[in-house]
Structure formats: structure tokens, C-alpha cells
Design a protein around this motif. Structure first.
Motif, PDB file in Angstrom:
ATOM      1  N   ASP A  52      41.090  40.411  38.182  1.00  8.17           N
ATOM      2  CA  ASP A  52      39.668  40.736  38.204  1.00  8.17           C
ATOM      3  C   ASP A  52      39.270  41.552  36.975  1.00  8.17           C
ATOM      4  N   SER A  66      39.169  39.237  34.027  1.00 10.49           N
ATOM      5  CA  SER A  66      38.063  38.290  34.205  1.00 10.49           C
ATOM      6  C   SER A  66      36.727  38.949  33.911  1.00 10.49           C
ATOM      7  N   GLN A  67      36.558  40.194  34.312  1.00  2.31           N
ATOM      8  CA  GLN A  67      35.291  40.898  34.105  1.00  2.31           C
ATOM      9  C   GLN A  67      35.008  41.150  32.632  1.00  2.31           C
ATOM     10  N   SER A  93      35.208  38.927  30.372  1.00  2.00           N
ATOM     11  CA  SER A  93      34.685  37.700  29.782  1.00  2.00           C
ATOM     12  C   SER A  93      33.263  37.417  30.229  1.00  2.00           C
ATOM     13  N   LYS A 135      33.377  35.451  33.537  1.00  5.41           N
ATOM     14  CA  LYS A 135      33.838  36.227  34.701  1.00  5.41           C
ATOM     15  C   LYS A 135      34.875  35.483  35.533  1.00  5.41           C
ATOM     16  N   ARG A 136      35.739  34.728  34.840  1.00  8.92           N
ATOM     17  CA  ARG A 136      36.805  34.007  35.527  1.00  8.92           C
ATOM     18  C   ARG A 136      37.957  33.794  34.549  1.00  8.92           C
ATOM     19  N   THR A 157      35.321  36.511  25.838  1.00 12.22           N
ATOM     20  CA  THR A 157      35.830  37.889  25.813  1.00 12.22           C
ATOM     21  C   THR A 157      35.728  38.479  24.409  1.00 12.22           C
TER      22      THR A 157
END
Length: 151
Positions: A105, A108-109, A111, A114-115, A148
Motif C-alpha cells: 500500500d 502503491s500510494q 504512484s 495507486k496500484r 511514481t
């Protein structure tokens, strides 16, 4: 180990691969770097240093062999849920003081999407760079990281 497995291995593999490419006046070198080669993160210094080295080497070698019909690029993936990540990730997360899911997580956050990324997304970039459609791309460090790294 980060330097040995990343920059040294990439250097020697590139050097070996270039000999026949130069002889045939055509080739594609595709190095695998990382988003960390464009950024930096606490506790990841050796890995980050090695990936920055791969990016610099990619740019330098592209300049050296550009007139030989050879392109040299680096793909910089972000978090990709590979078998290696699934196997080694829990120990890495523990070292960071979090659970594996929390680590996924967190990355992911960072980017825009968000994945985590997909192996197929990295493969698609490699196919482009290896093809004639990628003939005009060289010396590039191309992010496949869901936004990212902002460059």
C-alpha cells in the motif's frame, strides 16, 4: 550485493552483448533499472546507488554506440508484483517495521495510479524498445511505474 547483482552484472552483460551487435551494425540493449534509480528512499541506499549507476551507464553507452545502429535504454519499473516480490516481500516489509500489505500500500500510494504495476506493462515497454518502432529511442530511462517518478 546490490552493486554486484545490479550494476556489475549489467555492465559485463552489456559489454559482452555489444561485441556481436557492433559487428552486425544493429542491436538493442535493454537494461532493467528501477524507479529508485530516479529517486531515493530511506533504507534503500545501496539499491538506489546501483540503479542510478545503471541509468548513467545506459546513457553513456548509448552515446558510444549510437552510430553503430544500436540503441541502449533502461526500463525503470516501480513496484511490480513479481514472484520475487511475493516471496521476499514479507521479510523486506518486516525490516521496514510493517506488514507486507502495508508495504504494498505504501509503494502503491506513491504512484498516480495507486496500484502496483503488472509484469505485462514492463514487457510491453521491452517489446517496443526491441522493435523497429523503438529505433529512435536511445539513452532513455523509461519509467513503467504508474507515475511514481515524475520524469
Amino acid at each position: 550485493q546490490a552493486m554486484k547483482w545490479n550494476i556489475y552484472a549489467t555492465f559485463w552483460a552489456t559489454r559482452r552483448a555489444l561485441k556481436p551487435m557492433i559487428a552486425q551494425k544493429w542491436g538493442r540493449v535493454i537494461n532493467i533499472s528501477s524507479t529508485e534509480g530516479k529517486m531515493g528512499k530511506p533504507t534503500f541506499a545501496p539499491y538506489t546507488i546501483a540503479k542510478h549507476g545503471i541509468n548513467g551507464m545506459t546513457k553513456a553507452v548509448a552515446q558510444e554506440v549510437g552510430t553503430s545502429g544500436i540503441t541502449v535504454n533502461a526500463i525503470c519499473p516501480g513496484l511490480i508484483l513479481t514472484d520475487l516480490i511475493m516471496e521476499s516481500g514479507p521479510a523486506t516489509a518486516e525490516g521496514l517495521g510493517m506488514t507486507f500489505d502495508e508495504m504494498i500500500d505504501m509503494f502503491s500510494q506513491e504512484s498516480a495510479l495507486k496500484r502496483p504495476g503488472k509484469v505485462e506493462e514492463v514487457a510491453a515497454m521491452a517489446v517496443l524498445l526491441a522493435s523497429e518502432a523503438g529505433a529512435g529511442i536511445t539513452g532513455a530511462t523509461l519509467s513503467v511505474d504508474g507515475g511514481t517518478a515524475q520524469y
